[in-house]
Design a protein around this motif. Sequence first.
Motif, PDB file in Angstrom:
ATOM      1  N   LEU A   1       2.555  10.608  13.596  1.00 42.84           N
ATOM      2  CA  LEU A   1       1.342  10.813  14.391  1.00 42.84           C
ATOM      3  C   LEU A   1       0.216  11.406  13.554  1.00 42.84           C
ATOM      4  O   LEU A   1      -0.955  11.061  13.754  1.00 42.84           O
ATOM      5  CB  LEU A   1       1.637  11.696  15.596  1.00 42.84           C
ATOM      6  CG  LEU A   1       2.511  11.071  16.679  1.00 42.84           C
ATOM      7  CD1 LEU A   1       2.813  12.086  17.776  1.00 42.84           C
ATOM      8  CD2 LEU A   1       1.876   9.813  17.259  1.00 42.84           C
ATOM      9  N   LYS A   2       0.544  12.271  12.606  1.00 43.59           N
ATOM     10  CA  LYS A   2      -0.489  12.822  11.716  1.00 43.59           C
ATOM     11  C   LYS A   2      -1.097  11.724  10.851  1.00 43.59           C
ATOM     12  O   LYS A   2      -2.302  11.696  10.632  1.00 43.59           O
ATOM     13  CB  LYS A   2       0.086  13.941  10.853  1.00 43.59           C
ATOM     14  CG  LYS A   2       0.292  15.225  11.626  1.00 43.59           C
ATOM     15  CD  LYS A   2       0.871  16.315  10.760  1.00 43.59           C
ATOM     16  CE  LYS A   2       1.113  17.565  11.589  1.00 43.59           C
ATOM     17  NZ  LYS A   2       1.692  18.658  10.815  1.00 43.59           N
ATOM     18  N   LYS A   3      -0.268  10.804  10.359  1.00 41.15           N
ATOM     19  CA  LYS A   3      -0.773   9.669   9.582  1.00 41.15           C
ATOM     20  C   LYS A   3      -1.684   8.803  10.450  1.00 41.15           C
ATOM     21  O   LYS A   3      -2.762   8.388  10.016  1.00 41.15           O
ATOM     22  CB  LYS A   3       0.386   8.817   9.060  1.00 41.15           C
ATOM     23  CG  LYS A   3       1.175   9.459   7.963  1.00 41.15           C
ATOM     24  CD  LYS A   3       2.294   8.533   7.505  1.00 41.15           C
ATOM     25  CE  LYS A   3       3.134   9.181   6.437  1.00 41.15           C
ATOM     26  NZ  LYS A   3       4.207   8.308   5.957  1.00 41.15           N
ATOM     27  N   LEU A   4      -1.253   8.550  11.672  1.00 41.33           N
ATOM     28  CA  LEU A   4      -2.040   7.729  12.584  1.00 41.33           C
ATOM     29  C   LEU A   4      -3.369   8.397  12.911  1.00 41.33           C
ATOM     30  O   LEU A   4      -4.419   7.767  12.894  1.00 41.33           O
ATOM     31  CB  LEU A   4      -1.230   7.470  13.865  1.00 41.33           C
ATOM     32  CG  LEU A   4      -1.745   6.412  14.813  1.00 41.33           C
ATOM     33  CD1 LEU A   4      -1.806   5.050  14.145  1.00 41.33           C
ATOM     34  CD2 LEU A   4      -0.863   6.356  16.045  1.00 41.33           C
ATOM     35  N   ARG A   5      -3.334   9.692  13.183  1.00 42.19           N
ATOM     36  CA  ARG A   5      -4.549  10.437  13.508  1.00 42.19           C
ATOM     37  C   ARG A   5      -5.534  10.434  12.335  1.00 42.19           C
ATOM     38  O   ARG A   5      -6.734  10.276  12.514  1.00 42.19           O
ATOM     39  CB  ARG A   5      -4.206  11.862  13.915  1.00 42.19           C
ATOM     40  CG  ARG A   5      -5.417  12.631  14.413  1.00 42.19           C
ATOM     41  CD  ARG A   5      -5.036  13.947  15.048  1.00 42.19           C
ATOM     42  NE  ARG A   5      -4.256  13.719  16.250  1.00 42.19           N
ATOM     43  CZ  ARG A   5      -3.129  14.340  16.547  1.00 42.19           C
ATOM     44  NH1 ARG A   5      -2.635  15.258  15.755  1.00 42.19           N
ATOM     45  NH2 ARG A   5      -2.494  14.068  17.660  1.00 42.19           N
TER      46      ARG A   5
ATOM     47  N   ASN B   1      -5.874  -3.615  16.510  1.00 38.11           N
ATOM     48  CA  ASN B   1      -5.466  -4.738  15.667  1.00 38.11           C
ATOM     49  C   ASN B   1      -5.488  -4.423  14.175  1.00 38.11           C
ATOM     50  O   ASN B   1      -5.214  -5.307  13.363  1.00 38.11           O
ATOM     51  CB  ASN B   1      -6.336  -5.959  15.973  1.00 38.11           C
ATOM     52  CG  ASN B   1      -6.089  -6.449  17.389  1.00 38.11           C
ATOM     53  OD1 ASN B   1      -4.953  -6.684  17.776  1.00 38.11           O
ATOM     54  ND2 ASN B   1      -7.144  -6.559  18.174  1.00 38.11           N
ATOM     55  N   ASN B   2      -5.812  -3.197  13.808  1.00 38.07           N
ATOM     56  CA  ASN B   2      -5.823  -2.785  12.407  1.00 38.07           C
ATOM     57  C   ASN B   2      -4.391  -2.834  11.863  1.00 38.07           C
ATOM     58  O   ASN B   2      -3.489  -2.196  12.429  1.00 38.07           O
ATOM     59  CB  ASN B   2      -6.393  -1.360  12.319  1.00 38.07           C
ATOM     60  CG  ASN B   2      -6.460  -0.840  10.915  1.00 38.07           C
ATOM     61  OD1 ASN B   2      -5.491  -0.858  10.172  1.00 38.07           O
ATOM     62  ND2 ASN B   2      -7.625  -0.345  10.552  1.00 38.07           N
ATOM     63  N   PRO B   3      -4.157  -3.560  10.768  1.00 39.16           N
ATOM     64  CA  PRO B   3      -2.787  -3.686  10.235  1.00 39.16           C
ATOM     65  C   PRO B   3      -2.146  -2.347   9.864  1.00 39.16           C
ATOM     66  O   PRO B   3      -0.931  -2.170  10.044  1.00 39.16           O
ATOM     67  CB  PRO B   3      -2.961  -4.562   8.996  1.00 39.16           C
ATOM     68  CG  PRO B   3      -4.249  -5.291   9.216  1.00 39.16           C
ATOM     69  CD  PRO B   3      -5.109  -4.375  10.033  1.00 39.16           C
ATOM     70  N   LYS B   4      -2.922  -1.396   9.362  1.00 39.61           N
ATOM     71  CA  LYS B   4      -2.359  -0.082   9.017  1.00 39.61           C
ATOM     72  C   LYS B   4      -1.893   0.642  10.277  1.00 39.61           C
ATOM     73  O   LYS B   4      -0.839   1.264  10.298  1.00 39.61           O
ATOM     74  CB  LYS B   4      -3.392   0.764   8.276  1.00 39.61           C
ATOM     75  CG  LYS B   4      -3.697   0.266   6.887  1.00 39.61           C
ATOM     76  CD  LYS B   4      -4.744   1.147   6.223  1.00 39.61           C
ATOM     77  CE  LYS B   4      -5.123   0.618   4.859  1.00 39.61           C
ATOM     78  NZ  LYS B   4      -6.163   1.445   4.217  1.00 39.61           N
ATOM     79  N   ARG B   5      -2.686   0.546  11.356  1.00 40.50           N
ATOM     80  CA  ARG B   5      -2.307   1.169  12.618  1.00 40.50           C
ATOM     81  C   ARG B   5      -1.057   0.507  13.186  1.00 40.50           C
ATOM     82  O   ARG B   5      -0.124   1.174  13.631  1.00 40.50           O
ATOM     83  CB  ARG B   5      -3.441   1.082  13.649  1.00 40.50           C
ATOM     84  CG  ARG B   5      -3.147   1.920  14.910  1.00 40.50           C
ATOM     85  CD  ARG B   5      -3.790   1.329  16.146  1.00 40.50           C
ATOM     86  NE  ARG B   5      -3.152   0.109  16.580  1.00 40.50           N
ATOM     87  CZ  ARG B   5      -2.073   0.047  17.362  1.00 40.50           C
ATOM     88  NH1 ARG B   5      -1.490   1.116  17.807  1.00 40.50           N
ATOM     89  NH2 ARG B   5      -1.580  -1.120  17.706  1.00 40.50           N
ATOM     90  N   THR B   6      -1.026  -0.810  13.144  1.00 40.80           N
ATOM     91  CA  THR B   6       0.103  -1.566  13.671  1.00 40.80           C
ATOM     92  C   THR B   6       1.397  -1.200  12.952  1.00 40.80           C
ATOM     93  O   THR B   6       2.446  -1.042  13.589  1.00 40.80           O
ATOM     94  CB  THR B   6      -0.165  -3.082  13.549  1.00 40.80           C
ATOM     95  OG1 THR B   6      -1.376  -3.391  14.238  1.00 40.80           O
ATOM     96  CG2 THR B   6       0.970  -3.895  14.131  1.00 40.80           C
TER      97      THR B   6
ATOM     98  N   ILE C   1       2.172   1.695  11.426  1.00 37.75           N
ATOM     99  CA  ILE C   1       2.604   3.029  11.837  1.00 37.75           C
ATOM    100  C   ILE C   1       3.080   3.020  13.284  1.00 37.75           C
ATOM    101  O   ILE C   1       4.098   3.624  13.622  1.00 37.75           O
ATOM    102  CB  ILE C   1       1.473   4.058  11.627  1.00 37.75           C
ATOM    103  CG1 ILE C   1       1.158   4.189  10.133  1.00 37.75           C
ATOM    104  CG2 ILE C   1       1.866   5.421  12.214  1.00 37.75           C
ATOM    105  CD1 ILE C   1      -0.090   4.990   9.833  1.00 37.75           C
ATOM    106  N   GLN C   2       2.370   2.313  14.153  1.00 38.44           N
ATOM    107  CA  GLN C   2       2.750   2.263  15.563  1.00 38.44           C
ATOM    108  C   GLN C   2       4.119   1.618  15.740  1.00 38.44           C
ATOM    109  O   GLN C   2       4.912   2.040  16.580  1.00 38.44           O
ATOM    110  CB  GLN C   2       1.698   1.519  16.379  1.00 38.44           C
ATOM    111  CG  GLN C   2       1.969   1.529  17.866  1.00 38.44           C
ATOM    112  CD  GLN C   2       2.030   2.927  18.431  1.00 38.44           C
ATOM    113  OE1 GLN C   2       1.107   3.714  18.265  1.00 38.44           O
ATOM    114  NE2 GLN C   2       3.127   3.269  19.093  1.00 38.44           N
ATOM    115  N   THR C   3       4.423   0.617  14.953  1.00 31.11           N
ATOM    116  CA  THR C   3       5.742  -0.025  14.998  1.00 31.11           C
ATOM    117  C   THR C   3       6.826   0.975  14.632  1.00 31.11           C
ATOM    118  O   THR C   3       7.887   1.029  15.276  1.00 31.11           O
ATOM    119  CB  THR C   3       5.779  -1.246  14.057  1.00 31.11           C
ATOM    120  OG1 THR C   3       4.798  -2.196  14.505  1.00 31.11           O
ATOM    121  CG2 THR C   3       7.153  -1.904  14.042  1.00 31.11           C
ATOM    122  N   MET C   4       6.573   1.796  13.614  1.00 33.54           N
ATOM    123  CA  MET C   4       7.544   2.828  13.231  1.00 33.54           C
ATOM    124  C   MET C   4       7.711   3.859  14.344  1.00 33.54           C
ATOM    125  O   MET C   4       8.829   4.320  14.613  1.00 33.54           O
ATOM    126  CB  MET C   4       7.111   3.511  11.931  1.00 33.54           C
ATOM    127  CG  MET C   4       7.248   2.626  10.714  1.00 33.54           C
ATOM    128  SD  MET C   4       6.958   3.519   9.159  1.00 33.54           S
ATOM    129  CE  MET C   4       5.175   3.545   9.114  1.00 33.54           C
TER     130      MET C   4
END
Length: 94
Positions: free
Chosen positions: A23-27, A68-73, A75-78
């Motif tokens: 979540l910190k990476k995502l934020r 739709n950002n690949p980096k977000r996707t 992390i969200q998958t993890m």
Amino acid sequence: MAVKIFIKRKVQVDNAAQLNILLKKLRALTLEQPGYLSGETFERIDKKDESMVISTWRSVEDWNTWVNNPKRTEIQTMIDKLLGEETEYAMYSA
């Protein structure tokens, strides 16, 4: 028009530490996104395993670009794999 995104997750005690890292990476990525205005994280009082993030975006388009950002996707998958279920999203206009 600003939009509020409600993001609900069920958090297990045994995966909370790993989840916090993700979540910190995502934020950190979210803070760099055009159209991101603010975000707040809440823990549900009567259900300790539930958390809610309320994220405010300038527009639906800005939110959709972020979703739709690949980096977000990635992390969200993890996150979803760690939780064992998909994160729930609801979008509201302000």
